[in-house]
Design an enzyme around this catalytic site. Sequence first.
Site, PDB file in Angstrom:
ATOM      1  CB  CYS A  22      41.241  43.311  16.550  1.00 16.91           C
ATOM      2  SG  CYS A  22      42.436  42.030  16.985  1.00 16.91           S
ATOM      3  CB  CYS A  25      41.033  40.185  20.754  1.00 18.07           C
ATOM      4  SG  CYS A  25      42.454  41.278  20.558  1.00 18.07           S
ATOM      5  CG  ASP A 444      -3.538  32.629  15.895  1.00 19.14           C
ATOM      6  OD1 ASP A 444      -4.317  31.738  15.539  1.00 19.14           O
ATOM      7  OD2 ASP A 444      -3.629  33.239  16.978  1.00 19.14           O
ATOM      8  CG  ASP A 644      -2.286  35.058  20.701  1.00 16.35           C
ATOM      9  OD1 ASP A 644      -2.639  34.338  19.738  1.00 16.35           O
ATOM     10  OD2 ASP A 644      -3.014  35.282  21.684  1.00 16.35           O
ATOM     11  CG  ASP A 648      -0.716  30.651  17.656  1.00 16.45           C
ATOM     12  OD1 ASP A 648      -1.347  29.939  16.855  1.00 16.45           O
ATOM     13  OD2 ASP A 648      -1.173  31.680  18.173  1.00 16.45           O
TER      14      ASP A 648
END
Length: 754
Positions: A22, A25, A444, A644, A648
């Site tokens: 749970c 825990c 971009d 990419d 960037d």
Amino acid sequence: MELVMNSSERVLETIAVGGMTCAACVRRVEKTLEKIPGIAQVRVNLATGQALLLSDKELKVDLVAVEESIIKAGFVYQGKAADRSLSTQEREQNQEERALTVKVVVGISLSLLVMAVSMPGLIPGLKQIPALFLNSFAWGLTSVVIFWVGGDFFRSAFAALRQRSADMNSLVVLGSMAAYSYSVLIFLIPDFVTSDSSPNALPHLYFDGAAMIVALVLLGRLLEFRARRKASQAIRKLLALQPPVARVVQGKEFLELPVAALKNGDLVQIRPGERLPVDGQLLTGTSTVDESMLTGESLPRRKELGDELYAGTLNQLGTFIFKVTRIGAETTLGQIIKLVDEAQTRKAPIQRFADQVAGVFVPVVLVIAVITFLVWNFLVPDPSFNRALLNAVSVLIIACPCAMGLATPTAIMVGTGIGARHGIILKGGEILERVHRLTTVVFDKTGTLTTGSLRLTAIEPEAGWTPDQILQLAFSLEDMSEHPLGAAVVTAAGEKNLTPEPITDFSVHPGLGVQGICHNKLVFLGNVRFFVEQGIAVAEHLLKRITLLAESGVTAILVGEGERVIGLLGLADELRPSAESALETLKRMDIKLVLLSGDNRQTVAAVARHLNFTEIHAELLPADKIAKIELLQKQGEVVAMVGDGINDAPALAVADLGIAIGAGSDIAIEASDITLVSNDLNHVAVAIRLSRATLKVIHQNLFWAFFYNVIGIPIAAGILYPWGITLNPMIAAGAMALSSVSVVMNSLRLRRFI
């Protein structure tokens, strides 16, 4: 391609922990491990059974201390997560499921028998058996259920007690033992308490309730366990893509070795229909390889000498030998698995809130149970020890915080698993809430909306020349050049199976063009300025055509022979096929779109017109992109950046949400929050919708978990007793188990998302 988890915190180690049941825990394990020197923070996931040990420093974690702390806290240390093979995990899970199943079957069977002997009037033949014998029989069966079937509850509860804490197991033990101890006491000392209905009758024994509490809670745990196994299938399916053995070249022979025994530099043979065991580089032979598990693209890719190969991909036609370049967790498949695994263990703020609530929830429930007992035993009119005990036990049972602990991790597990299967890597639960508030997506251009590589889009010969003649002459010159424009010309000529003519006296004019002699004639290839400097006139219609092409984002180069222009080639960075549909989908989602690019304004404007961008910014340096994103954020926008390239990476990091496409640089991928393994931009919208759907399920789960306790605890405490509505411990146990299973099943609904 290399995928890296973006975080200022360093993951020192990921370990497997058994025995957690749970949210309480989870809190206990986290608090225990955070006391170990060098570990700054611990993130434990109940659904995966794993713990991330985090630090902001480069340290080596003391695994011996970790193991001792986990065992002392009452849990099972299962070693490093990376060292646990798929077969080991499957074997342990199968053993755990079998053991749970046996105990559940025994527990329910014995509980039903106890219920039967507890109601002799309803079963023919039992009425004639003496009550002393029936009650003794019920006591014996219940003892087996409580102390053997429910043995793990006691072990965990006592371990928590040693740590001066309490968890779900504490509630189960207190509830079942209260009913059991009360029944034993009444059985041994019948005069200890009188029945509510008749002072001369024996009070009811609750052996059946005590046994059924344990059996039903354990049944709920078994159902949760099976549901969690289904929810974690994504990682197991990814792991299953890697074959267990590889055919290694040794001299003139082939030797089958376990994949774990491979090392960089080994030569491995792959036959048609086999999956690649590790990453490598093709040395001999050619083939086509299905890489859909990495890229999402359905068409197989042709592989030739020197091409990169990836673990888990499927060889289709040819037989080839490749050199191993990356093994184990270093492979692209291994990195994806690691990202998914860590993403499922990283917590959203909403989950950390739920864990904190669960940490104080159990002590609060214990106080409520004590108050309930005192009120019903001393303060109400016509007080009753029986009713006080039953109500207190019902409070303890119905309040078990299992559903609360499973609400967030199961949803994140299913959501990230679905994303991984479709080439969308969500790097952690914490990004879900940012996606939910998203208002703007910034793109971009080069390499993101476009392919990032030039292609020949137009061949326009002058009178007396054919397109193939123009292309062949340009090919002959560019075949000797290393310029990116030349690569596009060479590729186009290769697609038409053209062969280059011999060129002599070849020379390069940087920034202008190239020239040489072909069949004793001087030939040129370059821009307008180059031709003007060579004294070659460029006709007015060609200049107008060059301007028109530039406005549409196409770069024109001229081809000349002798003293005249004989043709024109148009080269462009083509839009990705998915760009237009992806942007239309985002617009329908009421998301604002912005285009940022370092390219010249004319080229960016051409792309913007084609894709219907209303806000564009061109000729930007990396710092300029950051400034534009920060300006949008100051205006109240929640911004995602899709990129990419290395340039960037800063913008991806500063945006509220960074999305990197798989064709991008490793640095861009590292800086992002979401990685699209394929280059399909439609996955941007899919990633956003998946994140939002996952967060919606988390909210639903938490609502029902909290709502269940808010409604259930007062009813169990007897607030509706004046209207004849009560919950006995057996019904409370069934309701508690049902709430946990319902949360997991609600999370599994996400599997129908795609």
